[in-house]
Design a protein around this motif. Structure first.
Motif, PDB file in Angstrom:
ATOM      1  N   TYR A  66     -26.554  18.011 -17.382  1.00  0.00           N
ATOM      2  CA  TYR A  66     -27.539  18.625 -16.489  1.00  0.00           C
ATOM      3  C   TYR A  66     -28.434  17.536 -15.906  1.00  0.00           C
ATOM      4  CZ  TYR A  66     -26.137  23.134 -18.303  1.00  0.00           C
ATOM      5  OH  TYR A  66     -25.400  24.249 -18.630  1.00  0.00           O
ATOM      6  N   VAL A  67     -28.670  17.613 -14.616  1.00  0.00           N
ATOM      7  CA  VAL A  67     -29.498  16.638 -13.915  1.00  0.00           C
ATOM      8  C   VAL A  67     -30.618  17.386 -13.198  1.00  0.00           C
ATOM      9  CG1 VAL A  67     -29.531  14.862 -12.127  1.00  0.00           C
ATOM     10  CG2 VAL A  67     -27.499  15.149 -13.556  1.00  0.00           C
ATOM     11  N   THR A  68     -31.858  16.958 -13.438  1.00  0.00           N
ATOM     12  CA  THR A  68     -33.012  17.507 -12.738  1.00  0.00           C
ATOM     13  C   THR A  68     -33.550  16.418 -11.828  1.00  0.00           C
ATOM     14  OG1 THR A  68     -33.545  18.920 -14.610  1.00  0.00           O
ATOM     15  CG2 THR A  68     -35.291  18.558 -13.001  1.00  0.00           C
ATOM     16  N   GLU A  69     -33.741  16.717 -10.545  1.00  0.00           N
ATOM     17  CA  GLU A  69     -34.198  15.721  -9.574  1.00  0.00           C
ATOM     18  C   GLU A  69     -35.041  16.397  -8.509  1.00  0.00           C
ATOM     19  OE1 GLU A  69     -30.418  14.147  -8.527  1.00  0.00           O
ATOM     20  OE2 GLU A  69     -29.758  15.995  -7.592  1.00  0.00           O
ATOM     21  N   VAL A  70     -35.788  15.577  -7.783  1.00  0.00           N
ATOM     22  CA  VAL A  70     -36.597  16.073  -6.667  1.00  0.00           C
ATOM     23  C   VAL A  70     -35.833  15.786  -5.380  1.00  0.00           C
ATOM     24  CG1 VAL A  70     -38.743  15.782  -5.383  1.00  0.00           C
ATOM     25  CG2 VAL A  70     -38.774  15.781  -7.876  1.00  0.00           C
ATOM     26  N   ILE A  71     -35.606  16.830  -4.589  1.00  0.00           N
ATOM     27  CA  ILE A  71     -35.015  16.663  -3.265  1.00  0.00           C
ATOM     28  C   ILE A  71     -36.185  16.546  -2.301  1.00  0.00           C
ATOM     29  CG2 ILE A  71     -33.451  17.615  -1.542  1.00  0.00           C
ATOM     30  CD1 ILE A  71     -32.166  16.940  -4.280  1.00  0.00           C
ATOM     31  N   ALA A  72     -36.429  15.345  -1.810  1.00  0.00           N
ATOM     32  CA  ALA A  72     -37.613  15.070  -0.995  1.00  0.00           C
ATOM     33  C   ALA A  72     -37.357  15.401   0.465  1.00  0.00           C
ATOM     34  CB  ALA A  72     -38.023  13.608  -1.130  1.00  0.00           C
ATOM     35  N   ASP A  73     -38.341  16.054   1.084  1.00  0.00           N
ATOM     36  CA  ASP A  73     -38.280  16.261   2.522  1.00  0.00           C
ATOM     37  C   ASP A  73     -39.424  15.549   3.233  1.00  0.00           C
ATOM     38  OD1 ASP A  73     -40.467  17.968   2.050  1.00  0.00           O
ATOM     39  OD2 ASP A  73     -39.180  19.724   1.990  1.00  0.00           O
ATOM     40  N   ASN A  74     -40.276  14.883   2.466  1.00  0.00           N
ATOM     41  CA  ASN A  74     -41.372  14.111   3.049  1.00  0.00           C
ATOM     42  C   ASN A  74     -41.713  12.982   2.091  1.00  0.00           C
ATOM     43  OD1 ASN A  74     -43.503  13.225   4.574  1.00  0.00           O
ATOM     44  ND2 ASN A  74     -44.705  15.089   4.398  1.00  0.00           N
ATOM     45  N   VAL A  75     -41.697  11.754   2.586  1.00  0.00           N
ATOM     46  CA  VAL A  75     -42.037  10.582   1.787  1.00  0.00           C
ATOM     47  C   VAL A  75     -43.089   9.803   2.548  1.00  0.00           C
ATOM     48  CG1 VAL A  75     -41.179   8.421   0.830  1.00  0.00           C
ATOM     49  CG2 VAL A  75     -39.769  10.465   0.695  1.00  0.00           C
ATOM     50  N   ARG A  76     -44.164   9.448   1.857  1.00  0.00           N
ATOM     51  CA  ARG A  76     -45.225   8.651   2.479  1.00  0.00           C
ATOM     52  C   ARG A  76     -45.321   7.311   1.768  1.00  0.00           C
ATOM     53  NH1 ARG A  76     -49.503  12.351   5.057  1.00  0.00           N
ATOM     54  NH2 ARG A  76     -48.370  14.315   5.154  1.00  0.00           N
ATOM     55  N   ARG A 112     -28.900  20.510 -11.260  1.00  0.00           N
ATOM     56  CA  ARG A 112     -27.464  20.643 -11.045  1.00  0.00           C
ATOM     57  C   ARG A 112     -26.752  20.213 -12.322  1.00  0.00           C
ATOM     58  NH1 ARG A 112     -25.348  15.490  -9.751  1.00  0.00           N
ATOM     59  NH2 ARG A 112     -26.990  13.996  -9.248  1.00  0.00           N
ATOM     60  N   ASN A 113     -25.500  20.561 -12.432  1.00  0.00           N
ATOM     61  CA  ASN A 113     -24.742  20.158 -13.617  1.00  0.00           C
ATOM     62  C   ASN A 113     -23.323  19.814 -13.214  1.00  0.00           C
ATOM     63  OD1 ASN A 113     -22.928  22.598 -14.094  1.00  0.00           O
ATOM     64  ND2 ASN A 113     -24.951  23.545 -13.998  1.00  0.00           N
ATOM     65  N   TYR A 114     -22.704  19.016 -14.064  1.00  0.00           N
ATOM     66  CA  TYR A 114     -21.310  18.637 -13.854  1.00  0.00           C
ATOM     67  C   TYR A 114     -20.692  18.324 -15.212  1.00  0.00           C
ATOM     68  CZ  TYR A 114     -23.029  13.838 -14.342  1.00  0.00           C
ATOM     69  OH  TYR A 114     -23.610  12.695 -14.815  1.00  0.00           O
ATOM     70  N   GLU A 115     -19.384  18.192 -15.230  1.00  0.00           N
ATOM     71  CA  GLU A 115     -18.676  17.857 -16.460  1.00  0.00           C
ATOM     72  C   GLU A 115     -18.303  16.385 -16.404  1.00  0.00           C
ATOM     73  OE1 GLU A 115     -14.630  19.497 -18.256  1.00  0.00           O
ATOM     74  OE2 GLU A 115     -16.136  21.069 -17.920  1.00  0.00           O
ATOM     75  N   ASN A 116     -18.719  15.621 -17.423  1.00  0.00           N
ATOM     76  CA  ASN A 116     -18.437  14.186 -17.414  1.00  0.00           C
ATOM     77  C   ASN A 116     -17.009  13.907 -17.890  1.00  0.00           C
ATOM     78  OD1 ASN A 116     -18.509  14.407 -20.209  1.00  0.00           O
ATOM     79  ND2 ASN A 116     -20.379  13.207 -20.472  1.00  0.00           N
TER      80      ASN A 116
END
Length: 164
Positions: free
Chosen positions: A91-101, A80-84
């Motif tokens: 630009y931000v790269t991240e993991v959207i987790a749907d399962n965490v162990r 995703r990106n935004y204007e500071n």
């Protein structure tokens, strides 16, 4: 098309739990994942990967995960990106987790390993597997002797019995 990632690493800090204006829980944390090689100086390197969880999974992660805990994360990569404030595009790269162990229990000194399945309320859906394993574990052993007990005597196994 496929966007799927599985990571195992240690939390670099405690998760941060927040709520959206609509009241939806969201948790952010970062895990350090070791690289499979060492640097020229022989030191291990790691990647620090931001993770985001939502709803019930977010609340569970905030309650049970702590800095340093070994954790497996399954989800998808999102950019995703935004204007500071300075007008620059970030630009931000991240993991959207749907399962965490949770791969370690809260008591790390004990050395025990706890693995929490997503079907137990610790994931957003997907694979359950392993639920109900402990309920019938010892019922047949109380009626029968252990078939693998050798009582100190040699075991006679023919070559026909071996699978290789």
């Amino acid at each position: 098309m496929l966007n799927r990632v599985i990571l195992i690493g240690r939390l670099t800090r405690d998760p941060e739990l927040r709520y959206t204006p609509a009241g939806v829980a969201v948790t952010q944390f970062t895990i350090a994942v070791d690289r499979p090689f060492s640097s020229q100086g022989g030191e291990r390197e790691a990647d620090f990967i931001p993770v985001v969880t939502w709803r019930q999974l977010a609340e569970t992660c905030a309650n049970y995960l702590r800095k340093g805990r070994l954790t497996a994360v399954e989800g998808r990569i999102q950019v995703r990106n935004y204007e500071n404030n300075e007008g620059k595009r970030v630009y931000v790269t991240e993991v959207i987790a749907d399962n965490v162990r949770f791969l370690e229990s809260g008591n790390r000194e004990g050395g025990s390993r706890e693995e929490t399945q997503s079907s137990g309320g610790f994931g957003g859906g997907g694979s359950g597997g392993g639920s109900g394993q402990g309920s019938n574990r010892n019922t047949s052993r109380s009626n029968n002797q252990d078939p693998f007990s050798d009582d100190g005597k040699p075991i006679d196994i023919s070559d026909d019995d071996l699978p290789f």
